[in-house]
Design a protein around this motif. Structure first.
Motif, PDB file in Angstrom:
ATOM      1  N   ALA A   1       0.832  -1.207   0.000  1.00  0.00           N
ATOM      2  CA  ALA A   1       0.000   0.000   0.000  1.00  0.00           C
ATOM      3  C   ALA A   1       0.863   1.252   0.000  1.00  0.00           C
ATOM      4  N   TRP A   2       1.924   1.262   0.799  1.00  0.00           N
ATOM      5  CA  TRP A   2       2.790   2.432   0.863  1.00  0.00           C
ATOM      6  C   TRP A   2       3.600   2.603  -0.419  1.00  0.00           C
ATOM      7  N   LYS A   3       3.890   1.474  -1.092  1.00  0.00           N
ATOM      8  CA  LYS A   3       4.623   1.562  -2.354  1.00  0.00           C
ATOM      9  C   LYS A   3       3.787   2.176  -3.469  1.00  0.00           C
ATOM     10  N   ARG A   4       2.484   2.203  -3.303  1.00  0.00           N
ATOM     11  CA  ARG A   4       1.601   2.794  -4.323  1.00  0.00           C
ATOM     12  C   ARG A   4       1.686   4.319  -4.336  1.00  0.00           C
ATOM     13  N   ILE A   5       2.218   4.904  -3.269  1.00  0.00           N
ATOM     14  CA  ILE A   5       2.246   6.366  -3.155  1.00  0.00           C
ATOM     15  C   ILE A   5       3.353   6.951  -4.033  1.00  0.00           C
ATOM     16  N   ASP A   6       2.977   7.896  -4.873  1.00  0.00           N
ATOM     17  CA  ASP A   6       3.931   8.571  -5.768  1.00  0.00           C
ATOM     18  C   ASP A   6       4.556   9.748  -5.019  1.00  0.00           C
ATOM     19  N   ALA A   7       5.538   9.452  -4.161  1.00  0.00           N
ATOM     20  CA  ALA A   7       6.162  10.483  -3.327  1.00  0.00           C
ATOM     21  C   ALA A   7       6.915  11.513  -4.160  1.00  0.00           C
TER      22      ALA A   7
ATOM     23  N   SER B   1      10.235  26.159 -12.829  1.00  0.00           N
ATOM     24  CA  SER B   1       9.996  25.632 -14.181  1.00  0.00           C
ATOM     25  C   SER B   1      10.565  24.228 -14.320  1.00  0.00           C
ATOM     26  N   LEU B   2      11.768  24.013 -13.793  1.00  0.00           N
ATOM     27  CA  LEU B   2      12.399  22.699 -13.882  1.00  0.00           C
ATOM     28  C   LEU B   2      11.614  21.641 -13.099  1.00  0.00           C
ATOM     29  N   LEU B   3      11.176  22.008 -11.903  1.00  0.00           N
ATOM     30  CA  LEU B   3      10.441  21.060 -11.068  1.00  0.00           C
ATOM     31  C   LEU B   3       9.090  20.696 -11.690  1.00  0.00           C
ATOM     32  N   LEU B   4       8.364  21.696 -12.208  1.00  0.00           N
ATOM     33  CA  LEU B   4       7.063  21.419 -12.822  1.00  0.00           C
ATOM     34  C   LEU B   4       7.221  20.631 -14.115  1.00  0.00           C
ATOM     35  N   ALA B   5       8.271  20.936 -14.884  1.00  0.00           N
ATOM     36  CA  ALA B   5       8.550  20.151 -16.089  1.00  0.00           C
ATOM     37  C   ALA B   5       8.917  18.718 -15.710  1.00  0.00           C
ATOM     38  N   GLY B   6       9.705  18.587 -14.629  1.00  0.00           N
ATOM     39  CA  GLY B   6      10.060  17.263 -14.140  1.00  0.00           C
ATOM     40  C   GLY B   6       8.837  16.482 -13.685  1.00  0.00           C
ATOM     41  N   PHE B   7       7.878  17.181 -13.074  1.00  0.00           N
ATOM     42  CA  PHE B   7       6.635  16.534 -12.643  1.00  0.00           C
ATOM     43  C   PHE B   7       5.883  15.961 -13.842  1.00  0.00           C
ATOM     44  N   ILE B   8       5.778  16.764 -14.906  1.00  0.00           N
ATOM     45  CA  ILE B   8       5.064  16.306 -16.101  1.00  0.00           C
ATOM     46  C   ILE B   8       5.759  15.084 -16.712  1.00  0.00           C
ATOM     47  N   ILE B   9       7.088  15.160 -16.839  1.00  0.00           N
ATOM     48  CA  ILE B   9       7.849  14.049 -17.431  1.00  0.00           C
ATOM     49  C   ILE B   9       7.732  12.797 -16.570  1.00  0.00           C
ATOM     50  N   TRP B  10       7.868  12.974 -15.249  1.00  0.00           N
ATOM     51  CA  TRP B  10       7.795  11.830 -14.340  1.00  0.00           C
ATOM     52  C   TRP B  10       6.419  11.171 -14.373  1.00  0.00           C
ATOM     53  N   GLU B  11       5.351  11.966 -14.375  1.00  0.00           N
ATOM     54  CA  GLU B  11       4.005  11.403 -14.407  1.00  0.00           C
ATOM     55  C   GLU B  11       3.756  10.644 -15.710  1.00  0.00           C
ATOM     56  N   ARG B  12       4.303  11.153 -16.804  1.00  0.00           N
ATOM     57  CA  ARG B  12       4.148  10.450 -18.092  1.00  0.00           C
ATOM     58  C   ARG B  12       4.882   9.118 -18.072  1.00  0.00           C
ATOM     59  N   GLN B  13       6.119   9.129 -17.562  1.00  0.00           N
ATOM     60  CA  GLN B  13       6.901   7.899 -17.499  1.00  0.00           C
ATOM     61  C   GLN B  13       6.249   6.878 -16.571  1.00  0.00           C
ATOM     62  N   LEU B  14       5.759   7.348 -15.433  1.00  0.00           N
ATOM     63  CA  LEU B  14       5.137   6.446 -14.464  1.00  0.00           C
ATOM     64  C   LEU B  14       3.848   5.846 -15.014  1.00  0.00           C
ATOM     65  N   SER B  15       3.113   6.652 -15.801  1.00  0.00           N
ATOM     66  CA  SER B  15       1.867   6.164 -16.391  1.00  0.00           C
ATOM     67  C   SER B  15       2.119   5.085 -17.436  1.00  0.00           C
ATOM     68  N   MET B  16       3.272   5.145 -18.081  1.00  0.00           N
ATOM     69  CA  MET B  16       3.588   4.184 -19.135  1.00  0.00           C
ATOM     70  C   MET B  16       4.108   2.850 -18.573  1.00  0.00           C
ATOM     71  N   ARG B  17       4.611   2.876 -17.336  1.00  0.00           N
ATOM     72  CA  ARG B  17       5.182   1.667 -16.753  1.00  0.00           C
ATOM     73  C   ARG B  17       4.110   0.817 -16.070  1.00  0.00           C
ATOM     74  N   LYS B  18       4.434  -0.454 -15.917  1.00  0.00           N
ATOM     75  CA  LYS B  18       3.569  -1.365 -15.175  1.00  0.00           C
ATOM     76  C   LYS B  18       4.188  -1.580 -13.788  1.00  0.00           C
ATOM     77  N   THR B  19       4.005  -0.603 -12.910  1.00  0.00           N
ATOM     78  CA  THR B  19       4.586  -0.670 -11.579  1.00  0.00           C
ATOM     79  C   THR B  19       3.510  -0.543 -10.509  1.00  0.00           C
ATOM     80  N   VAL B  20       3.889  -0.859  -9.280  1.00  0.00           N
ATOM     81  CA  VAL B  20       2.952  -0.732  -8.165  1.00  0.00           C
ATOM     82  C   VAL B  20       2.651   0.733  -7.887  1.00  0.00           C
ATOM     83  N   CYS B  21       3.662   1.586  -8.006  1.00  0.00           N
ATOM     84  CA  CYS B  21       3.498   3.028  -7.741  1.00  0.00           C
ATOM     85  C   CYS B  21       2.508   3.644  -8.724  1.00  0.00           C
ATOM     86  N   GLU B  22       1.534   4.364  -8.210  1.00  0.00           N
ATOM     87  CA  GLU B  22       0.492   4.973  -9.033  1.00  0.00           C
ATOM     88  C   GLU B  22       0.766   6.466  -9.213  1.00  0.00           C
TER      89      GLU B  22
END
Length: 517
Positions: free
Chosen positions: A197-203, A242-263
């Protein structure tokens, strides 16, 4: 009750702001008194929505109420602007969870066909608090110490017992099962000990979005005030944001494409949905003038027109009363007359633009309160009411049920973020205007004095007082002109929602019936 408590805090400070900053000698930091609350209030909306899906809605709502109550009391005992700003930030974290989870849980308790009706009720609570807040804040300010703005819900200043927060906590604890909306309370207890359950958190996603938002608002708030716009501090904040928000967008896209426990905090499928994008952009742009009007009009009335705090709250009633009326009307038009929400958003955006434009035209040379401003407030109030409630009503029409909680939280978060950035920008506009115009007839010491506390205007000569109030009036009008540009942009954002056959609430009921068959 929980929702009323948290939303009341966003407006009750507006009419007491002048007295608070005067008492604590911090006019130059007055913007942060509101911004610190709104910043954490904004940043944690999606975080709470996602954590509630993993750890349980009831648990997170109880945690939010507790956090809000404790730091409400802490704000009341603060003796410096710095401490008050810090405690307001923690108070905003609690208020964020209350707002986010109340909005999501209400829609999960009713069938889709009734979403519009219950969203109207929810937004009406927000609208009612917008009416009560400035009036209660003004009444408290004029009759007793400003500390009762934070002790408001207490039985007595010495007992420090927050009856409102305690009552809301008890009602939630005894009326909602721990397993809501999943039906099994055992799920709650398992989620607290399961490693999965804790691994599902996108910290990382939560950190990137929160840090990026904080740095952005800090740069807007302090630019031209504590630091020059071209200073290293401001430029660095903009760049890192700008870097952090751009990083957020890139990270969310990458995480959405993977089949991982983290949501992912915000699934990529929502980011590429043009209807969701349209609602997010419109909510963001509408948040600018809404928050600016709620907070800056009472300040203008007190600083420029020398009204009392309660009088300023009463004179804001045309805007505050028409907003819930428009919200209720919007719900009726969508549910009873089956009018597409897009048409209501176009109407609301047009009224908002006209009202903000007219208010920005108020003369700065006349220190009397022009009667026309009440008519302008009516137009603005109708526009805000139609827009803010309809955006939430449209969410179930553009996303699947599984994406509804995070989408609602995202729309709310982006709207409040827009309002927070708008307040920061307005504060910078006003202070920069004063620094440019006031030195032409005041000494540098006098300018510093009125920036420290607007009550120091009374220490000037009669002629200097008049000139200073005219400078403030011109600054407030300049704020509204900036908000006008965002209102126009909000109308253009509705182009993303246009389709050959605009969606209606009846389409949700048909889709639900088809699915059940």
């Amino acid at each position: 009750m929980s929702l009323l408590l948290s939303t009341l805090e966003t407006t009750i400070v507006s009419t007491s702001l002048v007295s608070i900053v005067d008492a604590l000698h911090g006019f130059d930091r007055s913007g942060w008194l509101v911004t610190s609350y709104m910043l954490t209030y904004t940043g944690f909306l999606i975080i709470y929505a996602k954590l509630s899906d993993i750890l349980g809605m009831k648990l997170m709502l109880l945690c939010a109420i507790t956090l809000f109550t404790i730091f409400s009391i802490a704000c009341g005992v603060s003796n410096s602007m710095v401490l008050l700003i810090i405690f307001r930030a923690f108070q905003g974290m609690g208020g964020s969870g209350i707002y986010s989870l109340s909005t999501v849980m209400v829609t999960m308790m009713v069938p889709p066909a009734k979403y519009a009706t219950y969203v109207t009720i929810t937004t009406s609570v927000f609208a009612i608090s917008s009416v009560l807040g400035p009036l209660l804040g003004g009444a408290i300010n004029d009759s007793t110490t400003w500390r009762w703005v934070f002790y408001l819900k207490s039985v007595a200043q010495h007992t420090m017992l927050d009856l409102g927060g305690a009552s809301a906590f008890a009602l939630v604890a005894f009326s909602i099962p721990f397993g809501f909306p999943y039906g099994k309370s055992a799920r709650f207890f398992r989620s607290m000990i399961e490693e999965r359950a804790w691994k599902r958190i996108d910290a990382l996603g939560a950190f990137l979005s929160l840090a990026g938002s904080i740095l952005l608002v800090f740069a807007l708030q302090e630019g031209g005030v504590a630091y020059a716009w071209g200073s290293g501090a401001v430029i660095a904040c903009f760049a890192l944001s700008s870097l952090l928000l751009a990083g957020f967008i890139i990270w969310e896209r990458q995480l959405s494409m993977r089949k991982t426990v983290c949501e992912p905090m915000f699934p990529w499928r929502l980011a590429v949905n043009r209807f969701v994008l349209g609602l997010l952009i419109n909510g963001f742009l509408t948040g600018f003038p809404f928050m600016a009007a709620i907070f800056n009009i009472p300040q203008r009335l007190q600083t420029v027109n020398s009204t009392s705090a309660i009088d300023a709250g009463i004179r804001l009633l045309p805007l505050l009363l028409l907003s819930p009326v428009a919200s209720a009307t919007s719900g009726l038009l969508i549910t009873k007359l089956k009018i597409p929400p897009l048409y209501i958003l176009i109407l609301g955006g047009s009224l908002q633009t006209i009202g903000v434009g007219l208010f920005s035209s108020l003369p700065s040379s006349d220190l009397q309160i022009p009667p026309a401003q009440y008519g302008y407030q009516v137009i603005m109030g109708l526009g805000f009411g139609f827009n803010l409630s309809t955006i939430l009503m449209m969410v179930p029409m553009v996303v699947d049920e599984k994406d509804m909680p995070v989408t609602m939280a995202a729309v709310t978060q982006i709207r409040v973020l827009g309002g927070t950035i708008g307040l920061a920008a307005c504060s910078a506009v006003l202070i920069n205007h004063i620094k440019e115009q006031a030195p032409t007839f005041l000494t540098s010491e006098q300018v510093a004095s009125i920036l420290l506390s607007s009550s120091n205007i009374a220490l000037l000569s009669p002629q200097e007082q008049t000139q200073t109030r005219m400078v403030f009036a011109a600054g407030y009008s300049q704020q509204m002109r900036v908000m006008l540009y965002f209102s126009v942009a909000a109308i253009f954002s509705l182009l993303l929602l246009i389709e050959w056959r605009p969606r209606r609430v009846v389409d949700i009921a048909k889709a639900e019936l088809s699915t059940s068959h």
